[in-house]
Motif scaffolding. Sequence first.
Motif, PDB file in Angstrom:
ATOM      1  N   GLY A  82       0.792  -1.222   0.000  1.00 57.34           N
ATOM      2  CA  GLY A  82       0.000   0.000   0.000  1.00 57.34           C
ATOM      3  C   GLY A  82       0.822   1.269   0.000  1.00 57.34           C
ATOM      4  N   THR A  83       2.117   1.152   0.085  1.00 60.00           N
ATOM      5  CA  THR A  83       2.945   2.359   0.069  1.00 60.00           C
ATOM      6  C   THR A  83       2.984   3.002  -1.314  1.00 60.00           C
ATOM      7  N   GLY A  84       2.611   2.275  -2.337  1.00 55.88           N
ATOM      8  CA  GLY A  84       2.610   2.830  -3.686  1.00 55.88           C
ATOM      9  C   GLY A  84       3.960   2.812  -4.366  1.00 55.88           C
ATOM     10  N   ILE A  85       4.946   2.175  -3.779  1.00 52.01           N
ATOM     11  CA  ILE A  85       6.282   2.095  -4.381  1.00 52.01           C
ATOM     12  C   ILE A  85       6.269   0.977  -5.426  1.00 52.01           C
ATOM     13  N   PRO A  86       6.669   1.226  -6.666  1.00 55.49           N
ATOM     14  CA  PRO A  86       6.580   0.190  -7.719  1.00 55.49           C
ATOM     15  C   PRO A  86       7.384  -1.067  -7.387  1.00 55.49           C
ATOM     16  N   ASN A  87       8.600  -0.878  -6.866  1.00 61.59           N
ATOM     17  CA  ASN A  87       9.432  -2.049  -6.575  1.00 61.59           C
ATOM     18  C   ASN A  87       8.988  -2.789  -5.317  1.00 61.59           C
TER      19      ASN A  87
END
Length: 408
Positions: A82-87
């Motif tokens: 849920g942090t939205g970081i792609p990796n």
Amino acid sequence: MSRFSRLGNDLYTGRRSIDFVGRRRLWYSISGLILVLSLLGLQVRGLDMGIEFVGGSEYKVSLPADQVTQQTADDVRAAVAGTGIPNAAAPVVTTSGNEAVLVQTQPLTPQETTEVIDAILATTGATNDDISTSEIGPSWGKQVAQRSLIGLSVFLVLVVLLIWGYFREWKMSVAAIVALAHDVLITIGIYAWTGFEVTPATVTGLLTILGFSLYDTVVVFDKVRENTKNLRRSHQTYAEAANLAVNQTLVRSINTSIVALIPVGAILYVSVVQLGSGALKDLALALFVGMAAGAYSSIFIATPLLAQLKSRESEIKLSDKRARTRQRHDADRYASVPVFTEDMPIAEEPGAAPAAQAAPVAPVAPGRPQPTLGSGRVAPPPRSEVRQSPSSGRAQPTRQSRAKRGKK
């Protein structure tokens, strides 16, 4: 179950038959379409390599034993994603014994690492002292991949030599290797389309399915060798004998595949639906897809390809020609009898002894007596009416010995 048993018995005895070898173009087309889709998946989506192969970040959170549960791992996975970081969109979260929870992501920047750590701490309630961060390099994964390729190469060479030595037929080795390549490519294509992560467990699963596929293929080939040992006596072509072998082992292949796929499917369901991720999921998917593809290839690919390769041999061509001639003769024994036409030459009755030909009779002048046929003499004309001879009442000579003559 009784119907299935009767079907298996009918397939084994030949009363029923499914034409696997004769419809090989259909099976080749289906397999070709699946392989094209697999290669397309590799080209379009590619493989999602795990951090063991491409490197990444690992976070270890030490927690009390009562908090190291699957529920905690699921909560941490959702928080990191849920942090939205792609990796970090698809983190691998597992439990490490009863002491810690492991979180693995792709390589992150320092700022992204801080965001992930904050999400983990907020979810688990741990402190900064309870979490440790480490970077995983791709060197270990490259060593695993390199050694796996070496093991695969050695395995394929040994398979070729084993099958060639056991069956004394290099064409069987070629058919078996083609079937193995077919299974591996389909499994890799499924991984590409589903987006499952490729880990060392995946490599282990790929190596395992090679043995399963080869085992099923060797069983069918052994039956093919048994059926084609004496084609003259069986009055069958090589393709017909090979097709009978596939039908005879069909029920066994189905039963073996179902028994193997049920527990693997259960493991796959539990690892995907309940556990969410981990090495168990990667191993189960490779096994499930590979076993299903191996059962298909041993029936629809390996044996039809073997029959096609063998049909090019001159000895097999001659044997097949004799078998077809024999089959036509057995189907209609009078098919070789010519149909009567008016211009056919006059011949003797079939099966009758040839009659002696009479000598040609020379033409006789008018008024001359006609010669008797076959005697070479001229019969004199009768002088008077033929009457009963007075000697007809006398005793006629008999074929008796001299001692018995004149005795009654």
